[in-house]
Design an enzyme around this catalytic site. Structure first.
Site, mmCIF file in Angstrom:
data_model
loop_
_atom_site.group_PDB
_atom_site.id
_atom_site.type_symbol
_atom_site.label_atom_id
_atom_site.label_comp_id
_atom_site.label_asym_id
_atom_site.label_seq_id
_atom_site.Cartn_x
_atom_site.Cartn_y
_atom_site.Cartn_z
ATOM 1 N N ASP A 137 -3.824 3.124 14.266
ATOM 2 C CA ASP A 137 -2.721 3.666 13.189
ATOM 3 C C ASP A 137 -3.428 5.057 12.910
ATOM 4 O OD1 ASP A 137 -5.098 3.304 11.601
ATOM 5 O OD2 ASP A 137 -4.230 1.820 10.290
ATOM 6 N N ARG A 159 0.810 -1.164 -0.057
ATOM 7 C CA ARG A 159 0.187 -0.087 0.139
ATOM 8 C C ARG A 159 0.758 1.249 -0.054
ATOM 9 N NH1 ARG A 159 -4.786 1.370 4.287
ATOM 10 N NH2 ARG A 159 -3.104 1.272 5.770
#
Length: 567
Positions: free
Chosen positions: A468, A182
């Site tokens: 996160d 990603r």
């Protein structure tokens, strides 16, 4: 944001011993390292620079369109299906067939591109490992370049890690997960690499360097002739998917591989994107392997899109789960859309981490995960995400038990009932209450996450959950909205209204609590005070910043001067 002005208090660095061999009009301002030089070769940098030059005007236009949409939402408009693309939504087209190498994606594990993490994740028993340059990584120069080195070693299969403290060497098993990567979102610059005098686009650096060095080996060893495989974050409109599709086509042409070799899954993690799912798949139809419910970012996006709507305030973040009507509707529509177009519909993240010292709490956490994954597989998802290797076996068991030998549910769970979902279903305000504990938790998590990010960690275990950037963003925008509208905390019987004074007191008290929890020494060494300033400023600013990480990025850019003799 001025992309030319980084580093509020940029550390002075001594002259570097050497410079990278760069093509014309490309400057590398990050620290020189012989390992990094194997990644930052002249040819690889030229590949990235060519991508930047061809697509930067398209990217700038897409970001301007985001600003225009934001202005409309702030003035009271609601996101919805685009009448102009109705023919795409109603058409009977399908995406390219899913490659057999990734037909089974029952459990995917995610994590940053750190060396030990990569090995453990690839060995975890998951079907896929999504190696993350985005929300789980603090994008300082060392992390980004070390990550590229690590992935190159992983694709070749030679990656090892020696943990001297434990006297243990980590290496890959014979059977490993398939690797997806990603890159960062369109909005993030890479200030350590200048192309024609301006910072490179972060995602083109991440994609370009990884693709250039690994496409050939990956297709031979992991992809069965396809690949590399990617996850694409933070999109708001199909025009952004169109740019990615053109990037993929150019990359395939440059290295001479078949069109449709690269495959990507798009995270539907912004509210506008849920109304663009067919269109996004259509733009990427030769390169798509599905969509994923990026649910934490989706909640963040809901608050951000409606920051000018006092009638759309969210309850405490812990109450906004997948059983809320707008979240269930989003998941159901995603499954129907993907399966109608012949690709995977991936479920959301299980953020829990095993609680070693409390068996009862651990069991309760696992029960939550089990319930969530059972809901996903029964709804028709083809796979799910886990944040920790310890969750992989139980997630795998649930999906395997309910799917049998079938690698996915694309052909068997069409979810035609979701065709009748309306804009109102997808926008319904979540039910629940707001509490002082909710305000405290937002503040505590936000400050601790930013502190970790500033010191180089983008994925942080806090209160038995893996946090996160997405979860920190929920904390920030919710605090901002509660402060802006002086909301009443109606869930704990106090009836207190959120004000700057109350928030200031909560910040002070939570800082004391954090110091007690982490200890004086760690508190002093960690950047908690800087984090507190950044987070508090963002929560109390007159206008809501688009991303917490854009502001915080200024603090982690360290520019190393280039030796004059080599210029």
């Amino acid at each position: 944001m001025d992309h030319g002005n980084y580093g509020h208090s940029r550390p002075k660095e001594k002259q570097t011993n050497s410079n990278y061999d760069v093509p014309e009009a490309v400057e590398v301002l990050g620290r020189y390292d012989a390992e990094f030089a194997k990644i930052l070769t002249k040819d690889a940098l030229k590949f990235v620079a060519d991508l930047q030059r061809e697509f930067r005007s398209h990217i700038k236009y897409a970001l301007e369109c985001r600003k225009e949409a934001k202005r409309r939402y702030n003035e009271g408009a609601l996101p919805g299906f685009d009448p102009a693309t109705r023919c795409i939504r109603e058409g009977e087209w399908i995406c390219a067939p899913v490659p057999s190498a990734v037909s089974d994606r029952k459990v995917e594990i995610t994590g940053p591109v750190e060396r030990k993490m990569i090995i453990n994740a690839l060995n975890s028993g998951a079907k896929v490992f999504m190696a993350d340059f985005e929300d789980a990584l603090s994008p300082n120069w060392e992390n980004l370049m070390r990550g590229q080195v690590n992935l190159k070693d992983a694709v070749v299969g030679t990656i090892t890690f020696q943990d001297k403290g434990r006297n243990k060497v980590y290496k890959l098993n014979d059977e490993i997960a398939k690797l997806f990567v990603r890159p960062r979102g369109w909005h993030l610059p890479e200030a350590h690499i200048l192309i024609d005098g301006e910072p490179a686009t972060g995602c083109l650096v991440d994609f370009g360097l990884y693709f250039y060095h690994n496409h050939s080996t990956f297709r031979r060893t992991q992809g069965g002739g396809f690949g590399p495989f990617f996850y694409l974050p933070k999109m708001e409109h199909s025009r952004e998917a169109k740019i990615w599709n053109k990037v993929f086509e150019k990359a395939e042409n440059v290295v001479g591989i078949e069109r449709g070799s690269i495959r990507a899954t798009v995270l539907i993690e912004t509210l506008p994107a849920v109304f663009q799912m067919d269109e996004i798949l259509y733009e990427l139809r030769d390169h798509s392997v599905g969509l994923n419910c990026g649910r934490w970012d989706y909640i963040f996006s809901y608050v951000k899109i409606f920051n000018g709507h006092p009638d759309r305030l969210l309850p405490d973040r812990v109450q906004v789960g997948m059983t809320q009507h707008f979240m269930k509707s989003y998941s159901d529509l995603l499954i129907r859309t993907c399966h109608r177009r012949g690709v995977h519909a991936m479920g959301g993240m299980a953020a829990q981490i095993p609680i070693k010292d409390d068996p009862a709490a651990n069991e309760a956490a696992l029960e939550l995960v089990t319930k969530d994954k059972l809901r996903e597989v029964k709804a028709g998802h083809d796979g799910t995400w886990a944040a920790h290797p310890g969750l992989v076996p139980s997630c795998m068991e649930i999906f395997t038990k309910n799917m049998g030998n079938s690698p996915n549910q694309i052909a068997t769970m069409k979810r035609d009932d979701a065709a009748k979902l309306t804009e109102e279903d997808l926008l319904q305000i979540p039910r629940g209450v707001r509490t002082m504990e909710g305000l405290r938790l937002n503040t505590r998590v936000g400050i601790q996450y930013v502190a970790a990010w500033l010191t180089g960690s983008g994925s942080v275990p806090l209160h038995n959950l893996m946090e996160d950037a997405a979860t920190a963003e929920i904390s920030r925008v919710q605090n901002w909205q509660w402060l802006k509208y002086g909301v009443e905390l109606d869930g704990d019987g106090l009836g207190v209204k959120v004000s700057k004074e109350l928030f200031g007191r909560v910040v002070e008290e939570e800082m004391v609590r954090i110091e007690n929890e982490v200890g004086k020494d760690k508190f002093k060494k960690g950047k908690y005070k800087e984090a507190c300033k950044i987070f508090t400023r963002q929560c109390t600013s007159p206008t809501l910043d688009d991303f917490l990480t854009l502001d915080a990025y200024n603090y982690i850019v360290i520019v190393h001067p280039v030796e004059v003799s080599k210029l």
